[in-house]
Write a protein that holds these residues in place. Structure first.
Motif, PDB file in Angstrom:
ATOM      1  N   VAL A  78     -15.761   6.590  -3.157  1.00 16.07           N
ATOM      2  CA  VAL A  78     -15.987   6.432  -1.727  1.00 16.07           C
ATOM      3  C   VAL A  78     -14.956   7.204  -0.892  1.00 16.07           C
ATOM      4  O   VAL A  78     -15.268   7.639   0.199  1.00 16.07           O
ATOM      5  N   PHE A  79     -13.728   7.391  -1.411  1.00 13.39           N
ATOM      6  CA  PHE A  79     -12.690   8.130  -0.683  1.00 13.39           C
ATOM      7  C   PHE A  79     -12.196   9.292  -1.527  1.00 13.39           C
ATOM      8  O   PHE A  79     -12.007   9.157  -2.731  1.00 13.39           O
ATOM      9  N   ASP A  80     -11.967  10.414  -0.867  1.00 15.98           N
ATOM     10  CA  ASP A  80     -11.381  11.577  -1.525  1.00 15.98           C
ATOM     11  C   ASP A  80      -9.874  11.624  -1.291  1.00 15.98           C
ATOM     12  O   ASP A  80      -9.123  12.087  -2.136  1.00 15.98           O
ATOM     13  N   ILE A  81      -9.470  11.180  -0.109  1.00 14.02           N
ATOM     14  CA  ILE A  81      -8.054  11.167   0.258  1.00 14.02           C
ATOM     15  C   ILE A  81      -7.744   9.799   0.855  1.00 14.02           C
ATOM     16  O   ILE A  81      -8.519   9.274   1.645  1.00 14.02           O
ATOM     17  N   VAL A  82      -6.603   9.258   0.459  1.00 14.25           N
ATOM     18  CA  VAL A  82      -6.128   7.999   1.025  1.00 14.25           C
ATOM     19  C   VAL A  82      -4.716   8.235   1.530  1.00 14.25           C
ATOM     20  O   VAL A  82      -3.848   8.686   0.778  1.00 14.25           O
ATOM     21  N   LEU A  83      -4.480   7.981   2.807  1.00 13.23           N
ATOM     22  CA  LEU A  83      -3.134   8.061   3.354  1.00 13.23           C
ATOM     23  C   LEU A  83      -2.449   6.758   2.977  1.00 13.23           C
ATOM     24  O   LEU A  83      -2.781   5.697   3.504  1.00 13.23           O
ATOM     25  N   MET A  84      -1.519   6.849   2.031  1.00 14.83           N
ATOM     26  CA  MET A  84      -0.880   5.631   1.528  1.00 14.83           C
ATOM     27  C   MET A  84       0.608   5.621   1.836  1.00 14.83           C
ATOM     28  O   MET A  84       1.220   6.660   2.009  1.00 14.83           O
ATOM     29  N   PHE A 117       9.988  20.382   1.443  1.00 13.43           N
ATOM     30  CA  PHE A 117       9.865  18.924   1.412  1.00 13.43           C
ATOM     31  C   PHE A 117      11.208  18.323   1.000  1.00 13.43           C
ATOM     32  O   PHE A 117      11.937  18.917   0.208  1.00 13.43           O
ATOM     33  N   LEU A 118      11.516  17.146   1.496  1.00 14.37           N
ATOM     34  CA  LEU A 118      12.728  16.446   1.057  1.00 14.37           C
ATOM     35  C   LEU A 118      12.575  16.052  -0.409  1.00 14.37           C
ATOM     36  O   LEU A 118      11.517  15.565  -0.821  1.00 14.37           O
ATOM     37  N   SER A 119      13.628  16.239  -1.186  1.00 14.96           N
ATOM     38  CA  SER A 119      13.548  15.968  -2.626  1.00 14.96           C
ATOM     39  C   SER A 119      13.189  14.515  -2.926  1.00 14.96           C
ATOM     40  O   SER A 119      12.433  14.239  -3.861  1.00 14.96           O
ATOM     41  N   LYS A 120      13.697  13.588  -2.159  1.00 15.72           N
ATOM     42  CA  LYS A 120      13.377  12.168  -2.394  1.00 15.72           C
ATOM     43  C   LYS A 120      11.914  11.873  -2.089  1.00 15.72           C
ATOM     44  O   LYS A 120      11.298  11.019  -2.717  1.00 15.72           O
ATOM     45  N   SER A 121      11.350  12.584  -1.110  1.00 17.41           N
ATOM     46  CA  SER A 121       9.933  12.404  -0.808  1.00 17.41           C
ATOM     47  C   SER A 121       9.072  12.950  -1.940  1.00 17.41           C
ATOM     48  O   SER A 121       8.021  12.393  -2.255  1.00 17.41           O
ATOM     49  N   LEU A 122       9.515  14.037  -2.556  1.00 13.64           N
ATOM     50  CA  LEU A 122       8.761  14.596  -3.676  1.00 13.64           C
ATOM     51  C   LEU A 122       8.921  13.773  -4.949  1.00 13.64           C
ATOM     52  O   LEU A 122       7.999  13.699  -5.761  1.00 13.64           O
ATOM     53  N   ALA A 123      10.082  13.148  -5.127  1.00 15.79           N
ATOM     54  CA  ALA A 123      10.333  12.371  -6.349  1.00 15.79           C
ATOM     55  C   ALA A 123       9.300  11.268  -6.524  1.00 15.79           C
ATOM     56  O   ALA A 123       8.808  11.038  -7.637  1.00 15.79           O
ATOM     57  N   ILE A 124       8.947  10.588  -5.456  1.00 17.77           N
ATOM     58  CA  ILE A 124       7.981   9.483  -5.535  1.00 17.77           C
ATOM     59  C   ILE A 124       6.570  10.003  -5.804  1.00 17.77           C
ATOM     60  O   ILE A 124       5.699   9.269  -6.261  1.00 17.77           O
ATOM     61  N   TYR A 139       3.054  13.341   3.131  1.00 18.76           N
ATOM     62  CA  TYR A 139       2.464  13.731   4.411  1.00 18.76           C
ATOM     63  C   TYR A 139       3.488  13.474   5.508  1.00 18.76           C
ATOM     64  O   TYR A 139       3.664  14.272   6.399  1.00 18.76           O
ATOM     65  N   VAL A 140       4.149  12.353   5.421  1.00 17.07           N
ATOM     66  CA  VAL A 140       5.239  11.994   6.325  1.00 17.07           C
ATOM     67  C   VAL A 140       6.378  11.526   5.438  1.00 17.07           C
ATOM     68  O   VAL A 140       6.238  10.540   4.725  1.00 17.07           O
ATOM     69  N   GLY A 141       7.472  12.261   5.438  1.00 16.50           N
ATOM     70  CA  GLY A 141       8.614  11.865   4.619  1.00 16.50           C
ATOM     71  C   GLY A 141       9.509  10.921   5.384  1.00 16.50           C
ATOM     72  O   GLY A 141       9.805  11.155   6.549  1.00 16.50           O
ATOM     73  N   ASN A 142       9.907   9.878   4.744  1.00 12.59           N
ATOM     74  CA  ASN A 142      10.818   8.919   5.377  1.00 12.59           C
ATOM     75  C   ASN A 142      12.245   9.394   5.158  1.00 12.59           C
ATOM     76  O   ASN A 142      12.829   9.147   4.114  1.00 12.59           O
TER      77      ASN A 142
END
Length: 182
Positions: A78-84, A117-124, A139-142
């Motif tokens: 039902v979904f191709d992309i989910v903003l999680m 991209f921030l490395s911590k954002s990519l790690a997850i 999509y949005v790095g904290n």
């Protein structure tokens, strides 16, 4: 920007593709309100750029996880992309709801995500954490930042903090020095 938008949407669609839906019809699940506003705008831009139909489904934040998890567990497509949200990624990755993005990067002639991209954002975004293949993209790095007034620190003879213990120590020194409450 266009390359990043395409790569982000293409990779996210494949990574979070809970189905193998055709690119001609992409369905994106986003939280209602400001959290989903940016992705809804990006999806509209992508649709114009690629001449495809992108449908955005909005749900309250609390329901996005539930709907995405149900779609992943049932492989409903039902979904191709989910903003999680970041904390959800291990659940989706460890339960096999996310796809290895390596073939998509290779097809685009890339080793992986852009280096801005921030490395911590990519790690997850890797499964297992920080070592496996990419299964989604930020999509949005904290990014947490700490701001201080260097002039006040210098004036009080306090060094700029490097750790949270230093922040507490500096705050006490500045407060006790009569510079206000920190």
């Amino acid at each position: 920007m266009v390359r990043k938008l395409f790569l982000t949407l293409a990779a996210a669609a494949s990574a979070l593709a809970i189905s193998g839906a055709a690119w001609a019809d992409i369905t994106v699940l986003v939280p209602s309100g400001s959290e989903g506003d940016g992705l809804r705008a990006a999806a509209a831009d992508y649709a114009k750029l690629k001449g495809t139909k992108v449908e955005t489904v909005q749900a309250p934040y609390a329901n996005v996880f539930e709907q995405g998890a149900n779609a992943g567990a049932t492989k409903s497509g039902v979904f191709d992309i989910v903003l999680m949200d970041d904390p959800w990624i291990p659940f989706f990755a460890e339960n096999g709801h996310l796809e290895d993005l390596t073939p998509y990067f290779k097809k685009a002639g890339l080793e992986g995500p852009d280096n801005d991209f921030l490395s911590k954002s990519l790690a997850i975004c890797r499964n297992p954490y920080n070592s496996g293949p990419y299964v989604c993209l930020p999509y949005v790095g904290n990014a947490q930042m700490f701001f201080y007034d260097a002039a006040k620190y210098k004036e009080a003879g306090v060094e700029a903090p490097k750790t949270w213990d230093d922040v507490l120590k500096a705050s006490k020194a500045l407060t006790e020095g009569g510079g206000g409450r920190y």
